[in-house]
Design a protein around this motif. Sequence first.
Motif, PDB file in Angstrom:
ATOM      1  N   ALA A 120       0.829  -1.213   0.000  1.00  0.00           N
ATOM      2  CA  ALA A 120       0.000   0.000   0.000  1.00  0.00           C
ATOM      3  C   ALA A 120       0.859   1.256   0.000  1.00  0.00           C
ATOM      4  O   ALA A 120       1.793   1.378   0.800  1.00  0.00           O
ATOM      5  N   PRO A 121       0.557   2.214  -0.873  1.00  0.00           N
ATOM      6  CA  PRO A 121       1.206   3.532  -0.784  1.00  0.00           C
ATOM      7  C   PRO A 121       0.769   4.250   0.484  1.00  0.00           C
ATOM      8  O   PRO A 121      -0.314   3.998   1.023  1.00  0.00           O
ATOM      9  N   ALA A 122       1.594   5.169   0.954  1.00  0.00           N
ATOM     10  CA  ALA A 122       1.280   5.886   2.192  1.00  0.00           C
ATOM     11  C   ALA A 122      -0.006   6.688   2.080  1.00  0.00           C
ATOM     12  O   ALA A 122      -0.736   6.861   3.062  1.00  0.00           O
ATOM     13  N   ALA A 123      -0.310   7.178   0.878  1.00  0.00           N
ATOM     14  CA  ALA A 123      -1.503   8.010   0.706  1.00  0.00           C
ATOM     15  C   ALA A 123      -2.797   7.219   0.799  1.00  0.00           C
ATOM     16  O   ALA A 123      -3.876   7.805   0.960  1.00  0.00           O
ATOM     17  N   ALA A 124      -2.690   5.888   0.699  1.00  0.00           N
ATOM     18  CA  ALA A 124      -3.894   5.054   0.614  1.00  0.00           C
ATOM     19  C   ALA A 124      -4.444   4.748   2.008  1.00  0.00           C
ATOM     20  O   ALA A 124      -4.445   3.602   2.470  1.00  0.00           O
ATOM     21  N   THR A 125      -4.917   5.758   2.689  1.00  0.00           N
ATOM     22  CA  THR A 125      -5.558   5.579   3.994  1.00  0.00           C
ATOM     23  C   THR A 125      -7.014   5.189   3.793  1.00  0.00           C
ATOM     24  O   THR A 125      -7.602   5.447   2.738  1.00  0.00           O
ATOM     25  N   PRO A 126      -7.652   4.581   4.778  1.00  0.00           N
ATOM     26  CA  PRO A 126      -9.071   4.248   4.628  1.00  0.00           C
ATOM     27  C   PRO A 126      -9.932   5.451   4.247  1.00  0.00           C
ATOM     28  O   PRO A 126     -10.851   5.337   3.436  1.00  0.00           O
ATOM     29  N   ALA A 127      -9.602   6.618   4.806  1.00  0.00           N
ATOM     30  CA  ALA A 127     -10.418   7.809   4.524  1.00  0.00           C
ATOM     31  C   ALA A 127     -10.366   8.202   3.051  1.00  0.00           C
ATOM     32  O   ALA A 127     -11.324   8.795   2.529  1.00  0.00           O
ATOM     33  N   GLY A 261      -4.231  11.592 -10.921  1.00  0.00           N
ATOM     34  CA  GLY A 261      -4.761  11.994  -9.622  1.00  0.00           C
ATOM     35  C   GLY A 261      -4.344  11.117  -8.462  1.00  0.00           C
ATOM     36  O   GLY A 261      -4.793  11.337  -7.328  1.00  0.00           O
ATOM     37  N   GLY A 262      -3.487  10.114  -8.692  1.00  0.00           N
ATOM     38  CA  GLY A 262      -3.035   9.247  -7.621  1.00  0.00           C
ATOM     39  C   GLY A 262      -1.808   9.792  -6.913  1.00  0.00           C
ATOM     40  O   GLY A 262      -1.260  10.833  -7.289  1.00  0.00           O
ATOM     41  N   GLN A 263      -1.357   9.087  -5.880  1.00  0.00           N
ATOM     42  CA  GLN A 263      -0.212   9.544  -5.082  1.00  0.00           C
ATOM     43  C   GLN A 263       0.705   8.372  -4.748  1.00  0.00           C
ATOM     44  O   GLN A 263       0.459   7.631  -3.801  1.00  0.00           O
ATOM     45  N   TRP A 264       1.742   8.193  -5.566  1.00  0.00           N
ATOM     46  CA  TRP A 264       2.837   7.285  -5.255  1.00  0.00           C
ATOM     47  C   TRP A 264       4.096   8.125  -5.039  1.00  0.00           C
ATOM     48  O   TRP A 264       4.273   9.167  -5.690  1.00  0.00           O
ATOM     49  N   ARG A 265       4.974   7.644  -4.166  1.00  0.00           N
ATOM     50  CA  ARG A 265       6.249   8.320  -3.963  1.00  0.00           C
ATOM     51  C   ARG A 265       7.374   7.477  -4.571  1.00  0.00           C
ATOM     52  O   ARG A 265       7.296   6.242  -4.608  1.00  0.00           O
ATOM     53  N   GLU A 454      -2.263   0.172   5.547  1.00  0.00           N
ATOM     54  CA  GLU A 454      -1.252   0.991   6.196  1.00  0.00           C
ATOM     55  C   GLU A 454      -0.093   1.110   5.217  1.00  0.00           C
ATOM     56  O   GLU A 454       0.095   0.245   4.359  1.00  0.00           O
ATOM     57  N   PRO A 455       0.715   2.174   5.323  1.00  0.00           N
ATOM     58  CA  PRO A 455       1.833   2.346   4.391  1.00  0.00           C
ATOM     59  C   PRO A 455       2.757   1.133   4.364  1.00  0.00           C
ATOM     60  O   PRO A 455       3.247   0.681   5.412  1.00  0.00           O
ATOM     61  N   GLY A 456       2.977   0.565   3.181  1.00  0.00           N
ATOM     62  CA  GLY A 456       3.868  -0.570   3.019  1.00  0.00           C
ATOM     63  C   GLY A 456       3.257  -1.916   3.356  1.00  0.00           C
ATOM     64  O   GLY A 456       3.909  -2.958   3.205  1.00  0.00           O
TER      65      GLY A 456
END
Length: 584
Positions: A120-127, A261-265, A454-456
Amino acid sequence: MRPRAGSTFPWLLASLLLLAAPAFAQDAAPAPASAAAPADSARRFAHPPGTAIASAHSLSTQAGLEIVRAGGNAFDAAIAVSAALSVVEPISSGIGGGGFFLLHEAKSGRDIFVDARETAPAAATPAAYLDAKGELNRDRATNGPWSAGIPGLPAALVHLAQKYGKLPLKTSLAPAIRIAREGFPVYARLEKGYAGRREVMERYRGTRAVFLADGTPPKEGEVLKQPDLAHTLELLAAKGFDGFYRGEVGAKLLKAVKEEGGQWRADELSGYKVVEREPLRLKYRGWDIVTAPPPSSGGVAMAEILQMLQGWDLAKLDPAHRTHLIVEAMRRAYRDRTIYLGDPDFVKVPLARLTSADYAAGLRATIHPEKATPSDLLSGQPAPLEDEETTHFSIIDGEGNRVSATQTVNLLYGSGMVAPGTGVLLNNEMDDFALRPGTPNAFGVMGFAANAPEPGKRMLSSMTPSFLESAEKVIAVGAPGGSRIITQVLLAVLAYDAGLAPQQVAAQPRIHHQWFPDAISAEAGALDAATVAKLQAMGHKVNAGESHWGNLQTVMWDRRDNTLSGGTDPRNPVGQADVLLSDR
């Protein structure tokens, strides 16, 4: 070709399931299991006579055999098969996804589970996956960049080559590169799957460039060429890990995700790591079974089910009571899957308890021999199907090495998004997390805190690559099918225990129950009318005659007469099991 309807439970239908198998022999064919000469029960051959490969497409099977002829072992062949499937089955898997590789290394006797599940990327929170009303945003969870986890399959191919293979990665990837560049004929499943996902696929310019290159959607018989994917595979072959996760390809992946529009680092992509885990081990009626540990739920569920079933002699029961007991065991295992299982690097999984014989005995004691146990959540809807998504292959080589591997992009064509200039179709594995606790995902299974993103963290999976070994036989087996993977592999174990040959195992009709929805799913021919009536009288809801599902692939080495054989699912007409005999 589809399995023929039967009147009793599948593994007792051997005489009805001797179908014309889509299996071919290269150089020489093994004798059919039923025709093998009686062997001295004390005689055991030390090594197989060659290599057997079963995969979901003839081109991927042939890619594996090509690498064996070039001096490769089962692990080199696995790289070739995996990469070729990534080219010819974009509907099911690809280097934009992940997978699990169960390995047996003959020289050391070790079994290794290679976890290449996406993270999971860090941006991928449940919210991030909830709409304005607090409900799950299903479109974001299953389509486009937010649905995609960091891919793991390219790292797995590099890992296999560096640690277990004999050949350079560029050699093992050569067949897939050639197929991507020269193209392959589109088959009916690919065309139908695209039609089902067309609206999503055509949102993204990178996807349009691959699948609408000539201005029209893929049609059966047309040749689909993927030059960008060929180039990406060439960079992977030349530069290894950095050829995908850094440099040109890595930059294009990050840019594509951001543009949509996604968020990967960059550090999340370059920081991906394959994890080697200890496989799960269990025994069932003379079989030693090696299977997938968490973050797969498959091994735990199968251990629970088989240990519960050891309390009965299934062969002596009538079809209704046999089905009843199997379903009740499935129901309990899937309940535990929902509540307890997740990525063991992030949550404490009570593995010892869930897989213990004592725990299984306690669950067994709660099964009423004549009555269904209602699930906590009741529904009259059949469990959603996954038959085109995810793929599996099985390999045994002449040294005794073996591979059982399941890989996926999750749903049909994954996220639907190809990163422009890479040919890489991204997965939509984020939907396998419990994005909203207690809300079923696309396969109707739920999750709670143990499987929250959760991230990672690696999302829970049902992939269940497995080995079976008895005094006489060595088997690799696995299947795609979403939440139905586990029950397909379970039924394969029971079928092998009943004496069926690999092709019969692959063809047998299937049943499934996953706690929620509270219903037995049954393929046409799995249960006759009388059995359905008896099950209903016990309190079961039965969805009989459902569409066929799954795509099981299996190979077997019979040590008594030193023969190799394979089975590929007749539900998938382009699959192939093949045997290459050595010169020794």
